[in-house]
Design a protein around this motif. Structure first.
Motif, PDB file in Angstrom:
ATOM      1  N   SER A  84       0.828  -1.211   0.000  1.00 16.97           N
ATOM      2  CA  SER A  84       0.000   0.000   0.000  1.00 16.97           C
ATOM      3  C   SER A  84       0.867   1.267   0.000  1.00 16.97           C
ATOM      4  O   SER A  84       2.068   1.211   0.209  1.00 16.97           O
ATOM      5  CB  SER A  84      -0.967   0.005   1.182  1.00 16.97           C
ATOM      6  OG  SER A  84      -0.278  -0.130   2.390  1.00 16.97           O
ATOM      7  N   ALA A 208      -2.333   5.857  12.247  1.00 19.12           N
ATOM      8  CA  ALA A 208      -3.321   6.104  11.199  1.00 19.12           C
ATOM      9  C   ALA A 208      -3.171   7.485  10.573  1.00 19.12           C
ATOM     10  O   ALA A 208      -3.696   7.745   9.499  1.00 19.12           O
ATOM     11  CB  ALA A 208      -4.732   5.931  11.748  1.00 19.12           C
ATOM     12  N   LEU A 213       2.425   2.297   7.354  1.00 19.94           N
ATOM     13  CA  LEU A 213       1.478   1.401   6.689  1.00 19.94           C
ATOM     14  C   LEU A 213       1.503  -0.036   7.204  1.00 19.94           C
ATOM     15  O   LEU A 213       0.454  -0.651   7.368  1.00 19.94           O
ATOM     16  CB  LEU A 213       1.705   1.439   5.179  1.00 19.94           C
ATOM     17  CG  LEU A 213       1.305   2.780   4.550  1.00 19.94           C
ATOM     18  CD1 LEU A 213       1.961   2.967   3.192  1.00 19.94           C
ATOM     19  CD2 LEU A 213      -0.210   2.905   4.409  1.00 19.94           C
ATOM     20  N   LEU A 216      -0.516  -0.394  10.234  1.00 19.05           N
ATOM     21  CA  LEU A 216      -1.958  -0.348   9.984  1.00 19.05           C
ATOM     22  C   LEU A 216      -2.462  -1.694   9.457  1.00 19.05           C
ATOM     23  O   LEU A 216      -3.486  -2.200   9.910  1.00 19.05           O
ATOM     24  CB  LEU A 216      -2.291   0.767   8.997  1.00 19.05           C
ATOM     25  CG  LEU A 216      -2.078   2.182   9.543  1.00 19.05           C
ATOM     26  CD1 LEU A 216      -2.231   3.215   8.447  1.00 19.05           C
ATOM     27  CD2 LEU A 216      -3.047   2.464  10.676  1.00 19.05           C
ATOM     28  N   THR A 217      -1.714  -2.261   8.503  1.00 19.59           N
ATOM     29  CA  THR A 217      -2.136  -3.570   7.974  1.00 19.59           C
ATOM     30  C   THR A 217      -2.100  -4.617   9.085  1.00 19.59           C
ATOM     31  O   THR A 217      -3.019  -5.430   9.202  1.00 19.59           O
ATOM     32  CB  THR A 217      -1.207  -4.042   6.827  1.00 19.59           C
ATOM     33  OG1 THR A 217      -0.182  -3.085   6.640  1.00 19.59           O
ATOM     34  CG2 THR A 217      -1.923  -4.193   5.536  1.00 19.59           C
ATOM     35  N   MET A 220      -5.036  -4.153  11.499  1.00 18.44           N
ATOM     36  CA  MET A 220      -6.293  -4.602  10.906  1.00 18.44           C
ATOM     37  C   MET A 220      -6.356  -6.130  10.884  1.00 18.44           C
ATOM     38  O   MET A 220      -7.383  -6.724  11.188  1.00 18.44           O
ATOM     39  CB  MET A 220      -6.394  -4.051   9.470  1.00 18.44           C
ATOM     40  CG  MET A 220      -7.796  -3.941   8.957  1.00 18.44           C
ATOM     41  SD  MET A 220      -8.779  -2.740   9.868  1.00 18.44           S
ATOM     42  CE  MET A 220     -10.013  -3.785  10.606  1.00 18.44           C
ATOM     43  N   ASN A 224      -9.109  -8.287  12.723  1.00 16.70           N
ATOM     44  CA  ASN A 224      -9.932  -9.259  11.989  1.00 16.70           C
ATOM     45  C   ASN A 224      -9.872 -10.633  12.639  1.00 16.70           C
ATOM     46  O   ASN A 224     -10.795 -11.434  12.520  1.00 16.70           O
ATOM     47  CB  ASN A 224      -9.485  -9.363  10.524  1.00 16.70           C
ATOM     48  CG  ASN A 224      -9.824  -8.095   9.737  1.00 16.70           C
ATOM     49  OD1 ASN A 224     -10.653  -7.299  10.171  1.00 16.70           O
ATOM     50  ND2 ASN A 224      -9.173  -7.896   8.604  1.00 16.70           N
ATOM     51  N   GLU A 238      -7.214   9.040  14.913  1.00 15.67           N
ATOM     52  CA  GLU A 238      -7.712   8.204  13.821  1.00 15.67           C
ATOM     53  C   GLU A 238      -7.468   6.727  14.123  1.00 15.67           C
ATOM     54  O   GLU A 238      -8.175   5.861  13.628  1.00 15.67           O
ATOM     55  CB  GLU A 238      -7.061   8.616  12.498  1.00 15.67           C
ATOM     56  CG  GLU A 238      -7.532   9.974  11.963  1.00 15.67           C
ATOM     57  CD  GLU A 238      -7.126  11.153  12.840  1.00 15.67           C
ATOM     58  OE1 GLU A 238      -6.046  11.093  13.457  1.00 15.67           O
ATOM     59  OE2 GLU A 238      -7.891  12.135  12.920  1.00 15.67           O
ATOM     60  N   VAL A 241     -10.277   5.208  16.163  1.00 18.93           N
ATOM     61  CA  VAL A 241     -11.438   4.760  15.384  1.00 18.93           C
ATOM     62  C   VAL A 241     -11.485   3.228  15.363  1.00 18.93           C
ATOM     63  O   VAL A 241     -12.550   2.622  15.309  1.00 18.93           O
ATOM     64  CB  VAL A 241     -11.368   5.341  13.946  1.00 18.93           C
ATOM     65  CG1 VAL A 241     -12.395   4.713  13.028  1.00 18.93           C
ATOM     66  CG2 VAL A 241     -11.540   6.857  13.983  1.00 18.93           C
ATOM     67  N   LEU A 242     -10.312   2.600  15.426  1.00 16.31           N
ATOM     68  CA  LEU A 242     -10.233   1.133  15.362  1.00 16.31           C
ATOM     69  C   LEU A 242     -10.289   0.478  16.738  1.00 16.31           C
ATOM     70  O   LEU A 242     -10.302  -0.738  16.850  1.00 16.31           O
ATOM     71  CB  LEU A 242      -8.911   0.712  14.706  1.00 16.31           C
ATOM     72  CG  LEU A 242      -8.631   1.203  13.292  1.00 16.31           C
ATOM     73  CD1 LEU A 242      -7.194   0.885  12.908  1.00 16.31           C
ATOM     74  CD2 LEU A 242      -9.593   0.578  12.305  1.00 16.31           C
TER      75      LEU A 242
END
Lengths: 731, 184
Positions: A84, A208, A213, A216-217, A220, A224, A238, A241-242
């Protein structure tokens, strides 16, 4: 495709810049390019490293369409950004065609205007002046300040050849407290395996928006898979938010929260006993000192309810060793408060209690592939100068925990005023905008007998320099091989030329080669970038050609789960630090209150916090129209203020307010929000430019540095950037 | 490759969005847009009162409706829908009357003086036909968007849609978008 009705004139108008001289581009003009694009398109795809933030150096593929840079994509092999790219990266490529670029070397005249000068003349004049300064004041009166990138070693080489130890990074305004604490505890700076973690606590770090990057990956991916995320931050960042839990801590009191969590973990026997017994030193002393800090005490200090502290501490411990507290960066405890060093120590220690060091889902020492040395190819290294650093970093009795490579950048104005420093080089950084109290910084830098800035545009610092040497944009130059992507696998990566330079610019190495000739140190700069890179890659059996094809390549063995002794004196994780004790610094983290606090009797008094936004990097991207428009369009350039406090002051969302501290004042539009601790206001960083040469960003927004007094933390020497008290008034 | 007709669609999980705008700028580059024009916007909402507070970001772009108002109102037939579901603008035909801008309930169409015609997200159809994914999908670090063929029952997007409850924006307007949003 689309037909082309775009003239360069209207394009520039739309981009919010005056129609300046449309320079004769050595490449196709935009109009001509668009026309040709629609007729035919020859597209090539070349790997390199992004420099849109300087820090992460993400692996990217650059697409060139008919000789013009078109777009970029992430390189999926790169550890720092698996495939990304962030908005800055996408926007930063337009810096290549930006109208603000410095097109040839410039020299300042007596009436403070700039005139073009040839490279040869510039090298000659700078060398003559520098030789005189060195003769009069010694080589240690010369400094080099940089934002370290892949080629950082070149600057040290140059300075050491001159005989000066005074190379500094921007670190003292950014991350040095964190680094010093982890160095004391783990003998280095571990990385975080958030991807495989079950419980992630992030204190004051916002990947964020201060984008990283891979984090962040990983975050996430972990989410998940059911991992829990806790964000401790006075502002709903930001990253929050997660989060499953947002803990809006009272600014400057993260240490109290961490001490109370450590209290719970020790008091309830939730720590990894085996790890603590075998791999740490001084746990018993921590056990004695921590009794002072139960959650009942902490909730009054940090404003997080004691039940929450108990719950988070227990959940964190229950998930050990696949639980971690993020190592942090600038926000929170990188260079924020007088207690930042000890806050970072507490972060380091709470991780050790979870037994997560060198474990999957915990902390681990990132791999460090050893690059080959230039001396193997017959290029000797200069000796490291014996003189101590002028800023006192690393010197007992001054700033004992300051590091040699970072130094204390915001001490330079003082040292210039006192005459300790007389000449300086500024590379890829901008102290006039990134240091506290710009008036003081300008006064100091003006006192220098010689100031040379190497940059692509006329930054604030370039604007007061004697010489401005334009570096080729990153897309126009080959640069040093480096290992910044080495995390769980070792990786080498490279910056390579995508298009020929548009103007009369040079890469850093060529600039140093040119300077070295007149300074009598050319024997240390008798190699090409190609040759140096080949030598650096030699140990891996990789050729420069191979790497240029791939951009990023894996080298050596991958990281494996399992304890490895940290590089501390004891070979163990140092909970209690003998080293600190010997320096008369508290060897265990104990509560220290912030240096400053808002005045409780004055309802207009707030602490001023700051942080990054995804659209801008430091003070170096806002002039690029693509990114400038993004900030303006989304109305990002606003001061955050808590709703109940705003109502008391009759301030409504979108109003302008006057912000005043002891050293500065300015007006800014507000964002009234429920997502901020009532005791502070929050200012985005990356704005407030005052270089007249960057006309489209001049005076847009403010910088927290406009309000920050000059502080030096007593241990590390950092800026204490969050120790700012301001008064807010509606205008 | 089978000859069955594809229908391109997208599933957006806005609970994963951090509002970084990487998709916005990646899209601007992909489509060679000037700085002011963007096909992707991110809306932001705040909920609750301090300290019980949360925020949400919502990425919005052309919804590629099956019942597109923009196509209906275009007086010259410049806005049209491809067989594979992608709504397009024929730049050669567009007269810049802005009727479609007014009729689009999602406010995602752009007219710029630079181009003199209307344009918008087209699912990066040129890349998609080459077997790649749209720029906004690949650049996103959070995996907010899943893109694929809605007609392929074994495809990534069909499987993802089956796993979650989802909604289409302003469904009461009966525009029948090809973009679905995860309810979370």
């Amino acid at each position: 495709m689309l037909n082309d009705k775009l003239s360069r004139r209207s394009f520039l108008k739309a981009a919010g810049v005056g129609v300046a001289a449309t320079s004769a581009l050595s490449l196709l003009s935009f109009t001509k390019w668009r026309k040709e694009s629609s007729e035919k398109s020859e597209v090539s795809k070349i790997p390199t490293q992004c420099q849109g933030c300087g820090a992460n150096r993400c692996g990217i593929y650059v697409y060139v369409k008919n000789g013009r840079i078109w777009k970029i994509e992430g390189n999926p092999k790169a550890n720092n950004n698996p495939g990304s790219v962030c908005p800055r990266g996408h926007g930063f490529i337009h810096g290549l065609y930006d109208i603000h670029r410095v097109k040839q070397p410039l020299k300042k005249t007596e009436n403070n205007t700039f005139v073009p000068i040839s490279w040869e003349e510039a090298f000659k004049e700078i060398a003559i002046r520098l030789n005189l300064i060195i003769m009069e004041n010694g080589p240690q009166s010369v400094f080099w300040l940089q934002y370290p990138m892949a080629n950082a070693a070149l600057s040290f080489r140059f300075m050491h050849a001159l005989g000066s130890p005074n190379t500094a990074s921007h670190g003292s305004t950014c991350y040095v407290a964190r680094n010093a604490a982890f160095n004391v505890t783990y003998g280095g700076l571990p990385y975080i395996d958030m991807k495989n973690s079950r419980y992630i606590i992030i204190v004051g770090r916002n990947p964020a928006a201060g984008i990283r990057l891979d984090q962040l990956t990983d975050l996430m991916y972990a989410k998940n898979n059911g991992a829990k995320v806790v964000v401790v931050d006075p502002r709903h960042s930001e990253t929050a938010v997660l989060a499953n839990d947002w803990l809006p801590v009272n600014p400057g009191t993260d240490l109290a929260l961490l001490l109370a969590m450590i209290y719970v973990i020790i008091d309830e026997n939730l720590y990894d006993r085996e790890f603590v017994e075998n791999n740490t030193v001084g746990f018993d002393k921590l056990q004695d000192s921590i009794v002072t800090y139960p959650p009942e005490w902490a909730e009054k200090v940090c404003h997080i309810p004691k039940d929450t502290i108990y719950r988070i501490a227990r959940e964190f411990a229950a998930n050990k060793p696949h639980a971690l507290v993020h190592r942090g960066y600038h926000g929170g405890y990188g260079a924020g408060y007088i207690n930042s060093f000890q806050t970072a120590r507490a972060v380091a220690i709470i991780n050790a209690l979870a037994g997560n060091f060198e474990r999957t889902g915990g902390l681990y020492m990132p791999l460090k592939p050893e690059l080959g040395e230039l001396k193997e190819g017959g290029h000797p290294s200069p000796e490291i100068p014996k003189v101590p650093k002028a800023d006192g970093s690393g010197i007992p009795g001054r700033y004992p925990l300051g590091s040699y490579s970072d130094g204390i950048s915001h001490a330079i104005p003082e040292l210039a005023l006192s005459g300790d420093l007389s000449a300086g080089f500024i590379y890829h950084t901008n102290p006039l905008r990134t240091n506290p109290n710009p008036k003081r910084v300008i006064t100091g830098y003006r006192k220098l007998q010689l100031l040379v800035t190497i940059d692509c545009v006329m930054s604030e610092t370039a604007s007061i320099s004697d010489y401005v040497l334009p570096e080729s944009f990153f897309l126009e130059r080959d640069d040093a091989v480096d290992t910044v992507h080495s995390l769980k696998t070792g990786q080498v990566s490279i910056v390579q030329q995508i298009v020929k330079p548009m103007f009369d610019t040079k890469p850093l190495l060529d600039i140093l080669v040119g300077l070295s000739k007149g300074l009598g140190i050319e024997k240390y700069f008798n190699f090409t970038q190609e040759e140096a890179n080949a030598l650096r890659l030699k140990p891996f059996g990789i050729t420069v050609e191979d790497l240029k094809k791939e951009g990023v390549m894996n080298v050596g063995e991958a990281w494996r789960d399992g304890f490895k002794p940290p590089k501390t004196k004891s070979g163990k994780v140092e909970i209690y630090s003998e080293k600190l004790s010997a320096l008369n610094i508290d060897p265990l983290p104990n509560w220290i209150a912030p240096l400053t606090n808002p005045d409780p009797a004055d309802r207009s008094s707030f602490r001023l916090l700051h942080g990054k936004q995804s659209a801008q990097t430091n003070a170096m991207t806002f002039h690029i129209p693509m990114l400038r428009q993004l900030s303006l369009r989304t109305d990002m350039i606003r001061l955050w203020i808590n709703r109940s406090r705003a109502e008391e002051l009759n301030i409504k969302d979108g109003d302008n307010v006057l912000i005043e501290s002891d050293i500065g004042r300015g007006v800014m539009k507000v964002r009234v929000t429920e997502g901020l601790h009532p005791s502070c206001v929050w200012m985005p960083s990356g704005y407030g430019g005052f270089s007249k040469h960057l006309d489209n960003s001049y005076g847009v927004g403010l910088s927290y540095n406009d309000f920050l007094p000059t502080y030096f933390d007593p241990v590390v020497g950092h800026v204490m950037a969050n120790e700012i008290i301001v008064r807010i008034k509606k205008v | 490759m089978t000859d069955t007709i594809k229908k391109w669609g997208m599933l957006i999980d806005s609970s994963k969005c951090i509002g970084c705008h990487s998709c916005t700028v990646a899209c601007q580059n992909q489509n060679e847009l000037p700085p002011r024009d963007n096909f992707n916007r991110i809306e932001e909402r705040e909920y609750g009162k301090f300290p019980n507070f949360s925020r949400r970001f919502l990425p919005v772009q052309c919804q590629h409706c099956d019942n597109p108002p923009c196509v209906k109102v275009c007086p010259v037939g410049a806005s049209y829908k491809r067989q594979d579901g992608v709504v397009m603008v024929d730049a050669q035909k567009c007269i810049g009357c802005k009727y479609c801008l007014l009729s689009c309930p999602y406010n995602v169409r752009v007219i710029s003086e630079e181009y003199g015609h209307v344009h918008k997200c087209n699912f990066c159809i040129e890349m998609v036909l080459k077997g790649e994914k749209p720029a906004c999908v690949t650049t996103c670090p959070m995996g907010v968007r899943v893109f694929g063929d809605l007609n392929d029952p074994g495809g990534e997007i069909s499987i993802a849609l089956a796993k979650v409850s989802h909604i289409r924006l302003l469904k009461e307007l009966n525009t029948k978008p090809s973009i679905y949003y995860v309810i979370k």
